[in-house]
Every structure is written in C-alpha cells, then in structure tokens.
Design a protein around this motif. Structure first.
Motif: not given
Length: 286
Positions: A243, A249, A253, A266, A270
């Motif tokens: 991540l 993102l 996140f 997600v 992660r």
C-alpha cells in the motif's frame, strides 16, 4: 552495467467528474486509475507468449487482442491467475474522483489531461524508485526504464513529455516531496503504441482493469475484489508494504471515503504477506 526495465502503462475509468456514477446511464466512473506492468528487458520478449498463453484459454476468441472488459467473469479470473504467476511487477495509482468535487483546486483538475498527467507522475515516481532499488540491491548497477503508454484518444503525449522535462529541470513553482528518479528515466524514452500492437499493453490492461474493478462499483453498487486479490502478490512494495507503493490511493487510505468492500480490499493489500505466495516480483522491495 545498466539493468534495463520496460513499463507498459494503461488506464481504467475516465477523467471527468461532472457527472459521477449514480447519476444515470451516462455517468462517469467514480475512480480513475493508471496502472503499469513492469518487466525486465530480458522478459519483455516473452510478453507475446504470455499473452498467447492466456488467449489459448479462450479458444472461441478469434484474435490475439486481449481486452479485459470483453472477457466474462470466469475468463477474467483465469487471466488474472495466469498473469499472477509471471515474473512481473505491477503498480496502480487511483484517484477517488468524488473527492475532487469539493477540492479547492477542482477547476484545475477539470483541465484537459491534468488528472492523467497528475497520476502518471505518481506512477513514474514509484516505478523509477523500484527499478533503481532492484538494480542496486541485486546487481549493484544503474537502472534504465523505458515507458510505453497505451494510446488514448485526446491525450497529447508531447505535452506530457514537456511536463516531465519541466519537472526534471527543476522548473516547478513548488517542489514535490517525492520525485521521479531522473537517473533511471529520460523523458525521451517514452513511447506511445496502440493497444493491439503490444502484448505488454494488453497485459497491463488486464492488471489495471482488474484492480480498478476492486475499487469501482458496478451498476448494482458492488465491487469485484477477486481479480485484485489474485494480483496483489505482484504489486511493488517498499519496506515490505504494498500500500502506497504498488497500490496508491489519492487521497490516501484513511482520508479517502471507501465503502465496506473497497476498504476490505485495501486492507487485504495492506496486510498481505509474501509467505507461501511465490517469488517476489521484479522491482519489489523487502
């Protein structure tokens, strides 16, 4: 010695946010993503064979042109399973466009190609860092990256090259926290090809569309995590974390609004660990 890599870049969703998903049949996507498939120069020559291996699973397909959106669900799963077994690295940057509606610079993001270039910058930062790290750790050598974009209507790649040169030459008004590693990438080493002409672009389409489907709700409001979960082991990582590296993102996140399915995916990325999942992908950091 210079270790050479090639990245094939494709996108999923659209840039517009004037009429986001949920506003009718002509609504725009809630997410816009740009993804890359990363291979060594040596493996680059194997990409047509890898593409053909996938297409051989669909004997009714009359062409060798692989399009993720034209596959049925079970075919998409098979394509992802086969791609996940290849020695590739993968990276995706996704913008939650809902957040642009209230962004203080939303008028800037409405400008043609701005969001595309913005996400491309994030992507190239991560790709060049991965190539440099991989070459230094395994070969104690320099790295060189060639980038191939999938041609898309309305995108001016000359403008993009000028944008990259401006960053490289330090002519930005505000210097970024992170930067593209210009020892790895020269703006002149960017090519643009039609999707049908390059197996690498077709495989990049599989990866990018697969992970995008884990974030973008379909017509019934559901997200399809399975494709993205299958390909998670191929995501680039930094300090053991995928991540913010293999999957980024925007907003990040914790600050971007997610539904339960999106958050579950997600979190899966992660928390993902390498044990028992096969060899790390090219460019992956430990």
């Amino acid at each position: 010695m210079v270790v050479r890599y090639v990245a094939y870049i494709d996108e999923a969703g659209d840039e517009g946010f004037g009429k986001l998903a949920g506003a009718g049949p002509t609504a725009q996507s809630s997410w816009f993503a740009i993804g890359a498939l990363l291979v060594t120069k040596e493996d680059d020559r194997h990409l047509p064979m890898w593409r053909d291996e996938i297409m051989d699973q669909f004997p009714k397909k009359k062409t060798r042109d692989l399009h993720f959106q034209l596959l049925k669900h079970e075919q998409r799963v098979q394509a992802c399973l086969m791609l996940a077994q290849k020695p590739i690295g993968a990276c995706l940057v996704a913008s939650n466009k809902v957040t642009l509606l209230t962004h203080p610079k939303r008028e800037i993001f409405k400008q043609k190609q701005y969001l595309y270039n913005y996400l491309t910058r994030y992507l190239l930062e991560r790709l060049t860092a991965a190539c440099r790290k991989k070459a230094a750790l395994e070969h104690d050598d320099q790295a060189h990256l060639t980038v191939v974009f999938s041609r898309r209507r309305g995108t001016d790649y000359h403008v993009m090259r000028e944008y990259l040169e401006l960053m490289r030459d330090g002519r930005e008004l505000m210097r970024p926290v992170r930067s593209i590693n210009w020892s790895v990438l020269d703006p002149s080493d960017i090519a643009v090809e039609n999707h049908s002409n390059k197996a690498g672009l077709q495989l990049a389409d599989v990866f990018t569309s697969a992970v995008w489907n884990a974030l973008e709700p379909n017509g019934y409001g559901f997200c399809e995590q399975r494709y993205g979960r299958i390909l998670t082991p191929r995501l680039l990582k930094q300090m053991g974390q995928r991540l913010h590296c293999g999957l980024t993102l925007i907003p990040p996140f914790g600050k971007t609004p997610l539904n339960d399915e999106q958050e579950e995916f997600v979190e899966f990325v992660r928390r993902f660990k390498e044990e028992g999942r096969g060899p790390p992908a090219p460019g992956a950091h430990r």
